[in-house]
Scaffold this active site. Structure first.
Site, short mmCIF file in Angstrom:
data_model
loop_
_atom_site.label_atom_id
_atom_site.label_comp_id
_atom_site.label_asym_id
_atom_site.label_seq_id
_atom_site.Cartn_x
_atom_site.Cartn_y
_atom_site.Cartn_z
N GLY A 483 0.85 -1.20 0.00
CA GLY A 483 0.00 0.00 0.00
C GLY A 483 0.87 1.23 0.00
O GLY A 483 2.07 1.15 -0.27
N ASP A 598 -9.75 6.18 7.69
CA ASP A 598 -9.58 5.37 6.49
C ASP A 598 -10.26 4.02 6.65
O ASP A 598 -9.67 2.97 6.43
CB ASP A 598 -8.08 5.22 6.20
CG ASP A 598 -7.83 4.82 4.73
OD1 ASP A 598 -8.78 4.93 3.92
OD2 ASP A 598 -6.71 4.39 4.42
#
Ligand SMILES: *[C@@H]1O[C@H](CO)[C@@H](O)[C@H](O)[C@H]1NC(C)=O
Ligand SMILES: *[C@@H]1O[C@H](CO)[C@@H](O)[C@H](O)[C@H]1NC(C)=O
Length: 802
Positions: A483, A598
């Site tokens: 990521g 998130d």
């Protein structure tokens, strides 16, 4: 240079030099008015202030030594002599060891000629600060204070109104980890709820109570700091609510937890628990009232715990109330005390008492997380009055940070100033987490354990070499994800624990703020629905975070994209409830809350039992302060999950997480991605909401679930998602409401199943909680939510057990 600085430098070595018994570096034990050299009291040598061995203690001023006429001439205890002061004069102590010192003043009034010491009236000051004012005693009294002393020494001044006296003085340095250092926050409990209290070591603390709950008196002889602990019975509000529990097995001290300097074995080997038969479901608190003055004083409260009641881990969950205010919810000693039973631990609070309230009230009671058995315990209590501020905070902190900045610059010279400041604070925190004892200072080879802060911090610093070993030197085949931050590897530590290793791009310190946030957030909080941080590494310009390994990966990979067996509806509900529980904890569980920022289906991970845990706190932020309603911040987060209001106004509230969670609920229901790249970036939330608003939620359900979902459950679930996705944050529910609604949906699903089973004549599963049978009013009656919650939860547990 500052001694603290040296202490910091020796971080890696000092842990090897501790001995079992504490030997204070500064240790001045004085008998006033005596000329004896060595007097043994409780295993310690006291010295008369007239002894030739010492000099320079007494300053000018008028004072004289007197003998207690009612003791024999060769008696030598603290009660056998005194010093009487007729004008202001001081004892001066040289100090070698800058830091917190314990000061005890002993008063044994007797009659000497014209002086009846019971009539004395005076004040006592330490380095100019009043410890006692207009003080006098009728009977023997010992006064105890903790205070920070710098290198200029300690001056204890007696300031008579008529005359002053004292029989003995103890001044000694206490272990560095007895109190938290300056930057750690302690929850401050007052009528205004919970705030933060900083810098406890800069205040003078006067011991008011020191109590061995469930046990008998402990004398100085049996305490490493020569303290006295008294029994708790007289403070119990309702004696029959609790019973004493004792063990003969010595406490299982863990590095980083409480140690013998926090409280002696006997405190941790006795406790009180709820006076109920095993498995009872009765709910009540055990409460103690500690009388205090009715001034609006502030107290430091330390509660000692050691789980000597459970037969296995994760059985005991309880809440702590102070003055009727919830001070710590869902205490889980299994987690706080390092996954060991009978492992001592303490939790600190600061309490602001209202004027005219003349007790500090402490209660413990079962938490709503308790499933197997409702219980609550307490092993020890210390209450200290916060006397005054010694050092202006600003100045103090600035000095320290400056020193640390110098240290850090040596290591990373190319950092921007702001990053550097963050890092300095971070370094500084870490130093404080150094374990003091090292009998078992390593967990597995090479992994040294840091100690907890007030909220159970236990980040371990893991050597880079161990991480290389664990991941076969970052073998490509072990990559399980990647990521923005870097790459995630699967690994096995030397202790055979499976872990997920998240490695930032080596050399680049770009992700530093996220790295720091993640460590800070995860080290402060621990919850069964939040992924635990096991350790971290920042050697050789590496930034590596090590987490518990989540066997079943991300929620997303079980919803779409793969053809493996789909999750059942029940599993999906349980996962949503678990994640909601974790998020609810983030929002409400710690002071003013944490906003995740998130939330998405790739940040909800599943363990081998499909228990959901929220992960990835790199973007999280502390919530708004009480008097603000939002945090302004640049837009971060993931496309498709973003709260439209946050996007427009760049204002972050915990309702932004609620919105994102609503998107996750739709993903779970429809098995479709938040943004579908195959269908022209179709936005799931917009698409699904159109159907839900038309009352056609069944049209969007994952076809593989058809027939599994009860209509009432689907309706509730759809409504919950819809509310989460409200355009305006004010219209969205809190995570607590979302959790409650999901639990309700789960009940609707499960109860209908049970009823069907009944009809089919199969044996009904007897619920563990009577109120599991849904009360017709429950839905509209928030008062019942606690009961319904534990009901659902007990079913989750039951499922695991099968
Ligand atoms: C110290 O503790 C032991 C064990 O609990 C006890 O037998 C002994 O009497 C104690 N000593 C003192 C002086 O209190
Ligand atoms: C325990 O005490 C607190 C504070 O007084 C109260 O809010 C709570 O309801 C009590 N719990 C039970 C089960 O009585």
């Amino acid at each position: 240079m500052d001694a603290k600085f040296l202490y910091f430098l020796s971080f890696n070595f000092s842990i090897f030099i501790f001995t079992v018994a504490f030997t204070p570096q500064d240790n001045c034990l004085i008998i006033s008015g005596s000329s004896k050299d060595n007097v043994l009291i409780d295993n310690r040598l006291f010295i008369g202030d007239l002894s030739k061995k010492i000099s320079g203690y007494l300053s000018e001023g008028k004072s004289f030594a007197v003998k207690n006429p009612s003791t024999s001439s060769n008696s030598s205890g603290l009660h056998s002599s005194a010093r009487i002061f007729t004008s202001a004069s001081s004892y001066r102590f040289k100090i070698k060891n800058v830091g917190t010192h314990l000061v005890r003043l002993h008063f044994y009034p007797f009659v000497y000629g014209n002086y009846d010491l019971r009539n004395g009236n005076f004040s006592v000051l330490a380095n100019g600060l009043y410890l006692l004012s207009n003080f006098g005693v009728e009977s023997p009294v010992m006064k105890e204070f903790f205070l920070m002393v710098d290198k200029f020494g300690l001056d204890i001044m007696f300031l008579p109104s008529n005359f002053a006296f004292v029989n003995g003085i103890e001044v000694f340095s206490v272990p560095k980890d007895l109190f938290l250092d300056d930057d750690d926050e302690i929850p401050l409990i007052s009528d205004n709820g919970i705030q933060e209290f900083n810098n406890i070591t800069s205040y003078v603390l006067e011991t008011v109570y020191r109590v061995n709950v469930g046990g008998s008196i402990i004398t100085p002889f049996n305490d490493t700091l020569w303290r006295t602990w008294i029994p708790d019975e007289d403070f119990l509000v309702l004696k029959s609510a609790s019973k004493v529990i004792t063990t003969l097995v010595p406490p299982n001290y863990q590095p980083g937890g409480a140690n013998r300097d926090h409280a002696p074995d006997n405190v941790y080997m006795t406790a009180r628990e709820m006076n109920v038969a095993n498995g009872s479901w009765t709910l009540f608190n055990i409460t103690w009232d500690f009388p205090v003055s009715s001034e609006d004083d502030t107290y430091f409260v330390r509660l000692h715990f050691c789980d000597i009641v459970s037969v296995s881990l994760n059985m005991l969950y309880f809440d702590i109330y102070i003055n009727g205010i919830i001070a710590y919810k869902d205490v889980d000693l299994s987690v706080l005390a390092f996954h060991e039973l009978a492992s001592p631990y303490y939790i600190d609070f600061v309490v602001k008492n209202k004027k005219d309230s003349d007790v500090v009230r402490i209660s413990v009671g079962p938490s709503e997380l308790s499933t197997l058995r409702k219980n609550a315990i307490l092993n020890g209590v210390e209450i200290m009055r916060i006397v005054n501020v010694v050092v202006p905070r600003q100045k103090f902190v600035m000095k320290r940070i400056w020193i640390l900045v110098v240290c850090v610059v040596g290591g990373f010279f190319a950092l921007s100033l702001s990053v550097l400041a963050i890092f300095a604070v971070f370094k500084y925190r870490k130093r404080k987490q150094k374990p003091r004892r090292t009998e078992s200072g390593t967990i597995s080879e090479g992994i040294t354990l840091a100690s907890p802060g007030s909220f159970g911090y236990y980040g371990w610093k893991i050597p880079f070499a161990d991480i290389q070993l664990a991941t076969k030197n970052f073998d490509k085949n072990l990559i399980i994800g990647s990521g923005g931050f870097g790459v995630v590897y699967k690994g096995v530590l030397t202790d055979n624990n499976k872990v997920a290793v998240k490695r930032g791009v080596p050399g680049s310190r770009q992700g530093l703020p996220e790295f720091q946030t993640e460590i800070t957030v995860l080290s402060r909080i621990r919850h069964c629905h939040l992924v635990s941080l096991i350790g971290y590494c920042e050697e050789q310009s590496e930034m590596i975070l090590v987490y518990e390994y989540m066997d079943k990966g991300t929620l997303r990979q079980h919803l779409y994209g793969s053809n493996s067996s789909p999750l059942s509806w029940k599993q999906r509900l349980e996962i949503c409830i678990g994640a909601a529980r974790g998020l609810h904890y983030l929002h409400t569980g710690f002071a003013q809350g944490i906003i995740h920022r998130d939330i998405k289906s790739t940040n909800i991970l599943l363990d081998e039992n499909y228990i959901a845990k929220v992960a990835d706190f790199g973007l999280s932020r502390s919530g708004p302060c009480l008097n603000e309603s939002h945090v302004s911040t640049g837009v971060k987060g993931s496309f498709g999950y973003l709260d439209p209001e946050y996007f427009r106004r760049q204002q972050l509230t915990d309702k932004s997480d609620v919105y994102s969670f609503g998107v996750v609920l739709l993903e779970v229901l429809c098995s479709k991605p938040a943004v579908d790249p195959l269908r022209e970036q179709l936005n799931l939330a917009e698409w699904a909401m159109e159907w839900i608003k038309k009352g056609l939620v069944m049209k969007i359900v994952d076809p593989r679930l058809v027939g599994q979902i009860k209509p009432s459950c689907l309706k509730k679930f759809g409504e919950t998602a819809e509310k989460c996705l409200s355009e305006y944050a004010v219209d969205r529910p809190t995570m607590g409401d979302v959790l409650w609604n999901l639990e309700r949906a789960y009940q609707l699903q499960m109860n209908e199943q049970e009823n069907e089973q009944d009809e089919m004549g199969s044996r009904r599963v007897v619920p563990e909680v009577p109120s599991m049978n849904v009360d017709a009013n429950a839905e509209n009656n928030r008062g019942n939510s606690e009961v319904s919650t534990s009901g659902v939860f007990s079913q989750l547990i039951t499922r695991k057990g099968r």
